[in-house]
Each structure stands twice: as C-alpha cells, then as structure tokens.
Design an enzyme around this catalytic site. Structure first.
Site, PDB file in Angstrom:
ATOM      1  N   ARG A   1      -3.263  -3.528  11.088  1.00 22.08           N
ATOM      2  CA  ARG A   1      -3.298  -3.090   9.791  1.00 22.08           C
ATOM      3  C   ARG A   1      -3.751  -4.379   8.907  1.00 22.08           C
ATOM      4  NH1 ARG A   1      -5.425   0.676  11.237  1.00 22.08           N
ATOM      5  NH2 ARG A   1      -5.556   2.938  10.444  1.00 22.08           N
TER       6      ARG A   1
ATOM      7  N   GLU B   1     -10.997  -3.755   2.754  1.00 19.33           N
ATOM      8  CA  GLU B   1     -12.033  -3.157   3.222  1.00 19.33           C
ATOM      9  C   GLU B   1     -13.037  -3.050   3.390  1.00 19.33           C
ATOM     10  OE1 GLU B   1     -11.127  -1.928   7.759  1.00 19.33           O
ATOM     11  OE2 GLU B   1      -9.844  -3.384   7.832  1.00 19.33           O
TER      12      GLU B   1
ATOM     13  N   HIS C   1     -13.351  -5.288  11.844  1.00 16.11           N
ATOM     14  CA  HIS C   1     -12.986  -3.744  11.625  1.00 16.11           C
ATOM     15  C   HIS C   1     -13.635  -2.660  13.109  1.00 16.11           C
ATOM     16  CE1 HIS C   1     -10.032  -0.454  10.498  1.00 16.11           C
ATOM     17  NE2 HIS C   1     -10.009  -0.696  11.738  1.00 16.11           N
TER      18      HIS C   1
END
Length: 650
Positions: free
Chosen positions: A338, A367, A386
């Site tokens: 994270r 993000e 990601h």
C-alpha cells in the site's frame, strides 16, 4: 456456487413464495440474515403490551393471552405477509439480487455472478453516482479505486448486504460504517498472492540491476525524429552497474500470505531473510527458514526492505524521516503493498541524501500519482502502475474468488474471507451450526416472555459443556442470541456482522459463563441457558427462583429443543409455534387442550409436560404446526385447570 472454504448452514433465500403458504421455516434458519431489506434506525428495547413489532420476518410475530382476563387479548402487531426481498413483493415467484460491479472484473467471475443475480457493470462512477445506484443494489464489488464511504452505506438504506473487494486490501472500504449497517465485507486474499509475490521479486531484481533505467536509456534514440541527434541511443554499461542479491539480507515487513511467498522466493535467490510481523506465528516463519525480529532490528540490518503490510492507522506513513534515519545507508526498498505506508516526501529526501540507494514502487499514496511527482520522476526509482495482481491467472482467480464469496454471502453463508464478522474455522462452523439455530431461537423465545416495563438491559448466557472453556468459541452463539433478543422488539436489522455493535449501542449488556459438566465431549455444548434480569414476565412460570426469566435448550438429533422453562423441565422441539401452559397437575389436561386444537384443525407436533411436585403444578409445552386463531386460544384459557399460558412464534 460457494467456495469450498465456506459452509452453508441454512436454506438459500432469494426465492419467495405466495403469502398464503403455510410452510414452516427451516430449522436451518439464516445465520447472517443478509436478505432482509430493513432500514437500520435507532430503536428502543422497551417493551409494550400494545406494540410488539416484528419487521424482519413474517414468522416473528408474537401473541399472548392472560388467563386473568381472558376476554381481553393483547393485540400484537400483525406482521406483513408481504416479504420484501430485493424490493419486490412475495407475490412474485422469484427475485434475483442486484449486484453492482464498479470496476473491471474477470469474465469468469462475471459469469458466475450472472448465473445468480442481475449484474450491473458500471465503471468509473463518481461518489454521487455510486450513492444513487447503491440504493437498489444487494451487493457491490470493487477493486482498489472505488471508495466505499459511510455516505455509500447511508445511501444504501439497509439494502446493501455485502461488499466484495476483489483483492486483499480493504482500506478503501469504511469497515466501521459497514458493520453499523450490518453489511458484510469480504475480500479475495488468496488468488493474487503468487502474482503479487512474483511482482515483488521482479521489482527487487529489476531494481538491483537497473533494468528499467538501462532499457529507457537504450531506447531513447530508437525512433528517428528531427531532434534525434539530441537524444542519441546510449550504451552506458558503466553507469548501470548493479548489486548482487546473493548473501544480501532482505527484511520482509509483514509476514502474511504475500510476504511469506516473497520470503520463499528470496531464499531461492540465495538471500538471507528476516521478517517483522507482530501477528505472525514464529513456527510458520521457522518452517520457511525466516527469523522474526523487531521493527527496528529489521530495518537497521537489511540491505533490501520489502513492504507487505496493510494500510491501517498504525502503519500509515510508518516509513518516514525518523524511520529512514534508522536504516542502513544504501538500503533498497520495494513496495507492492500500500502506498500510504510510506511518507513519499520523506522517501524523496532519503533518496536525494543517499540514505536510500533505490526504490521500486508499485503502489502510491495517490493513484495514479500526480504527473509532476518527484518520486515517480526520480532517476533511482523504478515504478509500475499497481501491477501486483495483474497476471491473467490472478485476475481470473480473484474474479472467481470474490464472486464465490459474494454469492455465498447472498445465499446466507458465512464467508471464510469476511473481514468484519467473527471468523470461525469451517470445521468449527459445521459443528456449531445446529447450536447457532438453537441460540437464536432461545433469544427470541426469552424476549417474548418479557412483559412491559423498563426494557431489557442485561442478559446472561450460560454454556454447559464437557469441553474446556478455552476450547469453546461462543462468538457466533452470542451474536445469534443477541439477534434473537433485539430483533423481535425493534425495527432494527441484526445479523452476525453488527450484533455486538448494536447490543452496545442499545445498552444491552450480554455476559457469558462457561460451566464444565460431565457429558459427552463428542458434542461441543450440552445446554445453553438464557437469563434476562430485572424484567417482568408475562408468563410467571418462566421466572427462576432468582427472579430472572430463564429458559434452557439443547440440540437433540440435530434439532433445537426447549428443555427448561423457569424451574420446570420440559422437552419440546423449537419448531413452528409454541404454547406454554401452567396448569394444575391432574389427569386429562393433555386431552382437553389437544381436543380444542384438533377441533380447529391445528396439528400438534410435540407435547411435553414438566412438573415440580406430583399433583401440584405443571407446565405443558405444546408445539403446533399452525397458528391458532383468537377463539381457539380463548378456549384454552377457559379450561378451569389452566392458570396461565402464552402463545409464541419462533
């Protein structure tokens, strides 16, 4: 379709029948009761003779008659025979749940969902649009981009039964709000484990050997343009000299599923692996050949640090200026967990100072990160958007795993991947299933014996078992007793998720006692006793010598049975409806009451008589399939030897 890790323990309920049906509820009743469409609202636990409302189940209404005034009956509120499931009337033959998928999901998962319900794939919803849509949805499936806030649960107005997170982290879901509104939250923690671990290792190796930077350098002049001479193709072998992994120490911060798999692979590369995780069992770490150490020891001795911790208040920006001051100079950091666990500005400062040699990041605080992010643009940082779970195999696996968990929850199963409900191993859940049904019925029965007054403030549950108290997990049972007590006297929706929270909110204190008895250890529980203190009873014989309403039950042949009311022993199956009579112990009583019921075509399923002294007082417990009408109940009350009775629905 349910995952093998879940245990179905009651009838799947997304079908409805005509309101005229006389079928009885299954003893395998809903453990989680996700399918009610009741709006959670503040309630009072005060009881009234004139209003006892049961809004969550058509079979939950209660009627009682006082023998002292047989001509005046208490008018209990008639429960609507229209069961609202998914916003449709029970007159419709079948309803399907609506499942909103707000982010892309693998086709295999979508197919599974479509076979069960109506699937709405609406991507890139704004918070406002999500709140508008959610009021008509039974389930919501998200990835990491959708924020499921308190406003979303408020907008759902109690209809939302389950939120599925297609992945591991659930920091984008307000768990507290979900719990308050009785909404189960499930995730998919296993399907992408290997993919995330592989990506962590890929970033580790790529960073150590400067793969991304060297690749960009070589390609910089590959496409001829009028300005190609300004960006010639570069061959910089000396600039991109890397470091070896063999013999280096890797600190795995967070030794869960992904962290463990990273550790296995790193050891295969010849690295020394240490780990920090306050919740990880030491024996599991030793089995992999990993030493568990303190946080400071891990970061101060490691050459590489790989982050695999969840984002919680305690881990938010745990890697900050103070942390970086403690690391070994030249350390390299990988983060596929994270973004919020790193203070990104502090990391930039550590990179600029040389304290941190390199970083490889797959996740970010925001993000996608801002285009002008100094961290992303830093020449010693390797970044990916990601991609931890982005393999074809993982995407399909996650889609199937979360679809199975959501469908299972909508069918009433306790998902093994639930994150805001008591977690019980499948074997224990299977063993406790009939006792769960017993617990809810005892709670529901006990509250129906309470007369008007100040309300219920405390309840005590006594479990008698041959097993050691430490080997008896009663969280499920306590939750279902709470549900049984609160739901019949309120308009509040109670399930396993919010039972404890609701009890605390309403001022209901539930204490537990475990008593070891000489019985068969083959069965987890011998009896369960529910005691309600400081309340008046509408059925005096249900009061124990200590002044509490007291009832006791056990499981016999897989079904819940009532075995004691007050100081009277009885033995009657807790199915359908129940009539409790206190009478003079004399011959012919069973026949008299039985004849009255038979004349009205009310079928007796069970009957038991318990007494304290021969020819004195006795309690007759009668199980009946149908609900007797008022005239029938009045006739029972007029039998001279009957001193009091109460009619109950379970």
């Amino acid at each position: 379709m349910a995952s093998s890790s879940t245990k179905p323990i009651f009838t799947p309920p997304f079908t409805t029948t005509s309101s005229s049906s006389s079928s009885q509820p299954s003893t395998r009743s809903s453990l989680l009761s996700f399918l009610h469409s009741t709006t959670p609202t503040p309630i009072s636990l005060n009881l009234s003779h004139s209003r006892i409302s049961f809004l969550n189940s058509p079979s939950s209404a209660v009627r009682s008659l006082s023998i002292k005034n047989a001509t005046e009956t208490i008018e209990a509120a008639e429960t609507s025979r229209v069961s609202r499931v998914g916003g449709q009337d029970a007159n419709s033959q079948e309803t399907k749940p609506t499942i909103l998928v707000s982010e892309k999901l693998g086709e295999a998962g979508l197919e599974l969902l479509r076979s069960f319900g109506d699937v709405d794939c609406s991507y890139d919803l704004s918070q406002e649009d999500l709140c508008k849509k959610i009021a008509s949805c039974d389930a919501l499936i998200v990835r990491s981009g959708t924020k499921v806030t308190r406003q979303v649960f408020e907008a759902a107005k109690g209809k939302l039964k389950v939120v599925g997170r297609a992945g591991v982290g659930i920091d984008n879901v307000d768990l507290q709000a979900a719990t308050e509104y009785g909404c189960l939250v499930v995730n998919a923690p296993t399907a992408n484990t290997v993919a995330a671990a592989e990506h962590g290792i890929a970033l580790l190796a790529a960073m150590a050997r400067n793969v991304a930077q060297a690749d960009a350098s070589m390609k910089s002049g590959s496409h001829p343009t009028p300005f190609s001479f300004l960006f010639p193709r570069q061959w910089q072998r000396n600039k991109y000299v890397g470091v070896s992994l063999v013999g280096k120490t890797l600190a795995v911060m967070g030794f869960g599923k992904v962290g463990s798999e990273v550790a296995r692979r790193a050891k295969g590369l010849g690295m020394q692996v240490i780990a920090h995780d306050p919740y990880a069992p030491a024996d599991r770490a030793r089995a992999i050949g990993v030493e568990l150490v303190s946080f400071d020891q891990a970061i101060s001795t490691a050459d590489f640090i790989s982050l695999h911790m969840p984002l919680t208040p305690s881990t938010k920006k745990v890697f900050n200026d103070d942390t970086f001051a403690k690391v070994k100079t030249g350390v390299r950091i990988i983060n596929v967990a994270r973004g919020g666990v790193i203070d990104e500005d502090a990391l930039v400062r550590a990179l600029d100072s040389g304290k941190v040699a390199q970083a490889a990041l797959d996740v970010f605080t925001e993000e996608p990160p801002p285009k002008d992010s100094k961290l992303v643009q830093h020449e010693r940082v390797t970044v990916t958007p990601h991609l931890g779970a982005s393999t074809k195999e993982a995407q399909e696996g996650v889609a199937i795993e979360i679809a199975e968990a959501v469908v299972g929850a909508l069918q009433g199963e306790l998902a093994a991947t639930a994150v805001n409900a008591p977690m019980v191993p499948a074997a224990v859940l299977s063993e406790l299933a009939p006792y769960v049904v017993l617990a809810e019925k005892l709670g529901r029965l006990a509250v129906q014996l309470v007369a008007g007054g100040s309300g219920i403030k405390s309840a005590k549950v006594v479990y008698r078992s041959a097993r050691d108290p430490d080997d008896l997990d009663t969280r499920l049972l306590r939750a279902m007793i709470t549900k049984g007590i609160i739901e019949p006297i309120s308009d509040s929706f109670i399930n396993l998720v919010n039972a404890d929270f609701t009890a605390k909110q309403k001022g209901l204190r539930i204490s537990e006692e475990r008593v070891v008895v000489d019985s068969s250890p083959e069965f987890p529980i011998h009896t369960i006793q529910v005691q309600l203190s400081n309340v008046d009873s509408k059925f005096g014989s249900g009061v124990s010598e200590g002044g509490d309403i007291s009832i006791e039950g056990r499981v016999k042949y897989g079904k819940p049975h009532l075995t004691r009311v007050g100081s009277f022993s009885v033995d009657v199956s807790l199915e359908g409806n129940l009539i409790l009579c206190r009478q003079v112990d004399q011959p012919g009583m069973i026949g008299q009451v039985g004849n009255i019921l038979g004349e009205q075509n009310v079928n007796v399923s069970f009957m038991s008589v318990g007494r304290t002294v021969k020819r004195r007082k006795a309690i007759m417990a009668i199980g009946v399939d149908e609900e007797p009408n008022q005239e029938t109940l009045k006739k029972i009350g007029e039998v001279p030897a009957v001193e009091e009775f109460v009619f109950l629905k379970l």
